[in-house]
Write a protein that holds these residues in place. Structure first.
Motif, PDB file in Angstrom:
ATOM      1  N   GLN A 128      39.817  53.500  29.732  1.00  0.00           N
ATOM      2  CA  GLN A 128      40.742  53.673  28.607  1.00  0.00           C
ATOM      3  C   GLN A 128      40.488  52.720  27.445  1.00  0.00           C
ATOM      4  O   GLN A 128      40.764  53.052  26.299  1.00  0.00           O
ATOM      5  N   THR A 129      39.977  51.494  27.742  1.00  0.00           N
ATOM      6  CA  THR A 129      39.843  50.506  26.666  1.00  0.00           C
ATOM      7  C   THR A 129      38.406  50.325  26.206  1.00  0.00           C
ATOM      8  O   THR A 129      38.154  49.834  25.119  1.00  0.00           O
ATOM      9  N   LYS A 130      37.441  50.675  27.071  1.00  0.00           N
ATOM     10  CA  LYS A 130      36.014  50.429  26.836  1.00  0.00           C
ATOM     11  C   LYS A 130      35.723  48.935  26.682  1.00  0.00           C
ATOM     12  O   LYS A 130      34.829  48.522  25.954  1.00  0.00           O
ATOM     13  N   TRP A 131      36.531  48.108  27.330  1.00  0.00           N
ATOM     14  CA  TRP A 131      36.222  46.683  27.458  1.00  0.00           C
ATOM     15  C   TRP A 131      35.928  46.426  28.928  1.00  0.00           C
ATOM     16  O   TRP A 131      36.403  47.153  29.797  1.00  0.00           O
ATOM     17  N   LYS A 132      35.143  45.395  29.190  1.00  0.00           N
ATOM     18  CA  LYS A 132      34.830  45.089  30.578  1.00  0.00           C
ATOM     19  C   LYS A 132      35.783  43.999  31.085  1.00  0.00           C
ATOM     20  O   LYS A 132      35.736  42.865  30.621  1.00  0.00           O
ATOM     21  N   PRO A 133      36.694  44.350  32.025  1.00  0.00           N
ATOM     22  CA  PRO A 133      37.681  43.367  32.467  1.00  0.00           C
ATOM     23  C   PRO A 133      37.151  42.432  33.567  1.00  0.00           C
ATOM     24  O   PRO A 133      36.407  42.865  34.448  1.00  0.00           O
ATOM     25  N   LEU A 134      37.537  41.176  33.484  1.00  0.00           N
ATOM     26  CA  LEU A 134      37.258  40.216  34.552  1.00  0.00           C
ATOM     27  C   LEU A 134      38.596  39.574  34.924  1.00  0.00           C
ATOM     28  O   LEU A 134      39.345  39.162  34.042  1.00  0.00           O
TER      29      LEU A 134
END
Ligand code: ZN
Length: 638
Positions: A128-134
């Motif tokens: 949904q965000t196209k960010w890579k979560p850590l």
């Protein structure tokens, strides 16, 4: 130039041929020591991790997946989406971004809940965000330094991006000569303790191992590494590798940036944070003493932006012919033994730097098994035959009985400690003995810098000994936050503490060179009921070393900047078993146990005679080539 493009194109093409088309790869960049694949649908690549793993083993390079910046949602929206996807009981405390690489960090009380079953929430967030979560566990203590580093990387993300690209292109440039001729030059820290720096050169690469200062002297010719030698050329320097955050290993790095270095600093993640803390403190101490600084805060910031943290055990290309791997050194949090693999099996170097081949409360013992090693470069701080430390339990009991005797007389105990390492080790010991009723319950004062270093220890709990790690991460019991400690922040009336009730004071610096320990020493030294206990190595020339050797009168500056003579009547003791260094027996045991057996041993980081004598002992007793070179010497290894 065309050659360079061809080489990179080849790598790009072999990646493109092997990954799913529907991921919509937009470009492939060299990013620091890794290859970054930018995609419009990164979730497809993240989900098919095995495909990427295959490509990695095929091209033998590290690969990272990055969402294409054009498809990433704005940060405020991402923040909202993450909070709506994650269940409330995850306890999110902070969400922050690194736009230079498209990663979003989610700090939460319960990381497992954020991630969800089989990573279901993470998948949703990427989609949904196209960010890579850590996902990170919310640290139990707040660290200002970590906050500053993250903020710097965030606000300078364009510059960070440029640096990573530039480094990447240099790392993956096509080899001109191939791996040939390995030499090392001793720039500092040979037949002495302080200003550690070793230049490793091949036909292809120039790598600097450590870049420290000597805190025991202020003469520039002796305080700083020999960067004036003809072998050292800042313009051609490929990489700086920092083994750990002590000043004698890392304090001179910002100086390189002052003079135009634009390359990377590799170190472990905890070292990156601790290094910044100690470099800043170094400038503070110089300023307070009115001494000139070799660089300023701006250069520390450049150092932060050029730092590439690498975890233990991760093999990383740092030049066309050299691969770097860090291993636990057991010395302080994040300290690393460096393994350099040069060429495809051409040559291997292991540099122990400061290491402990034995367990402490805080850390596991250093690693002694490597894929290959021809030359071992080893420290010998405690390398003399008489440098045999008592067993750990005995050291603890000695410490505790000196403290108890002092408190019973109505005295106060000053323990000067380096902010990083010994401070936390001693905190753990004191906490344990009070808990068991074996140490009188008096206030234990801890000053700001130590508590900041302790917060960094808590943030990187997975680098601590298994016992402490479990206690912090699993049982939620943080021994550094024990009720027995009184953390002093902001303005501290040290005179009042020194004149107050019996107490224990842990203060920096460990060698009475600047920092609050000096001030406490000035107040406490004249009273014979008080005690000072040294628990860490004292470099020749420091006030700590002179007091340890029986100095009766110390010349010190008072508040008005005037010289004052202080009588040293207090009890002076040294308890050696807490050192983060290997003692003589552990050094010899390391040489015996290191696998495979090296052909040659190069000794450094010890007083002159210790270096020479342990080298000749090793040559005789272990039938290896063992030498103790001097600063400015170059040795051809192959
Ligand atoms: Zn050290």
């Amino acid at each position: 130039m065309t050659l360079t493009l061809n080489h990179m194109d080849k790598i790009r093409r072999s990646i493109l041929e092997n990954i799913p088309k529907d991921a919509e790869v937009t470009r492939i960049e060299f990013e620091g020591p890794a290859i970054a694949i930018y995609a419009k649908k990164p979730e497809i690549l993240i989900e098919h991790g095995h495909i990427i793993a295959d490509v990695v083993s095929f091209i033998k390079r590290r690969i990272v997946i990055r969402p294409d910046p054009d498809v990433r949602l704005p940060e405020e929206e991402v923040d909202k989406i993450i909070r709506s996807i994650t269940p409330k009981d995850a306890g999110i405390t902070n969400i922050f971004f690194d736009p230079s690489i498209g990663e979003v960090y989610i700090e939460a009380e319960k990381p497992g809940v954020v991630i969800g079953k089989d990573g279901v929430n993470i998948k949703k967030i990427v989609e949904q965000t196209k960010w890579k979560p850590l996902v990170l566990k919310t640290p139990a203590m707040k660290s200002d330094v970590l906050h500053y580093i993250r903020g710097t990387i965030y606000t300078e993300s364009k510059e960070r991006e440029r640096i990573l690209r530039t480094v990447g292109e240099r790392v993956f440039r096509p080899p001109t000569y191939g791996a040939r001729e390995v030499r090392i030059t001793a720039l500092g820290g040979f037949r002495e303790v302080g200003r550690s720096a070793i230049l490793v050169q091949t036909k292809e690469s120039n790598i600097l191992l450590d870049c420290g200062i000597n805190p025991g002297t202020s003469r520039p010719a002796d305080a700083f590494p020999r960067l004036d030698l003809p072998e050292f050329d800042l313009e051609n320097l490929d990489a700086v590798i920092i083994t750990h955050a002590h000043l004698d290993h890392c304090a001179f790095v910002p100086y390189l940036y002052k003079y135009g270095y634009d390359g990377p600093v590799y170190c472990s993640p905890p070292t990156a944070a601790l290094m910044t803390l100690l470099q800043m403190d170094y400038l503070d101490v110089l300023a307070r003493q009115g001494r000139p600084a070799p660089y300023d805060a701006k250069n520390i910031k450049e150092c932060i932006l050029h730092t590439i943290p690498i975890r233990y055990g991760v093999v990383t290309d740092i030049t066309p012919d050299t691969r770097l791997t860090f291993h636990n050194a057991g010395h302080i949090l994040g300290s690393a033994i460096v393994h350099l693999h040069i060429g495809e099996g051409y040559y291997n170097i292991v540099y122990t730097s400061d290491f402990k081949f034995g367990k402490s409360l805080l850390l596991e013992p250093s690693v002694c098994t490597f894929p290959r090693v021809e030359t071992l470069i080893m420290e010998c701080t405690y390398g003399a035959p008489e440098d045999v430390m008592p067993p750990r339990v005995q050291s603890e009991q000695t410490l505790i009985s000196i403290i108890n005797e002092t408190l019973e007389k109505g005295g106060k105990v000053l323990i000067p400690v380096p902010a990083v390492g010994r401070a936390q080790e001693i905190m753990l010991v004191l906490d344990a003995y009070i808990g068991r009723g074996l140490l009188a319950e008096v206030p234990i004062f801890i000053e700001g810098m130590i508590s900041e270093a302790t917060a960094i220890h808590t943030a990187f709990a997975d680098y601590l000994s298994s016992k402490i790690r479990d206690s912090i991460l699993r049982q939620g019991v943080n021994p550094f936050k024990s009720e027995y400690f009184t953390v002093l922040k902001g303005y501290v009336d040290r005179e009042e503490i020194a004149e107050g009730e019996p107490c224990i004071i842990l203060a920096t610096s460990g060698m009475l060179e600047g920092g609050p320990s000096i001030e406490y020493f000035r107040y406490l030294a004249p009273d014979e009921r008080n005690a000072i206990i040294f628990v860490s190595y004292q470099i020749e020339g420091t006030l700590g070393s002179r007091v340890q050797k029986g100095l009766k009168e110390a010349q010190m500056l008072n508040e008005d900047g005037r010289i004052e003579i202080i009588k040293v009547n207090m009890r002076v003791e040294t308890v050696s078993g807490f050192s983060g260094h290997s003692d003589r027996r552990q050094l010899l045991s390391y040489v015996k146990h290191i696998t495979p057996k090296p052909e040659r041993i190069i000794i450094c980081h010890g007083e002159r005679n210790k270096c020479i004598r342990i080298a000749s002992h090793l040559a005789r007793a272990y039938q290896v080539k063992a030498i103790a070179p001097e600063n400015a010497e170059t040795i051809r290894l192959r």
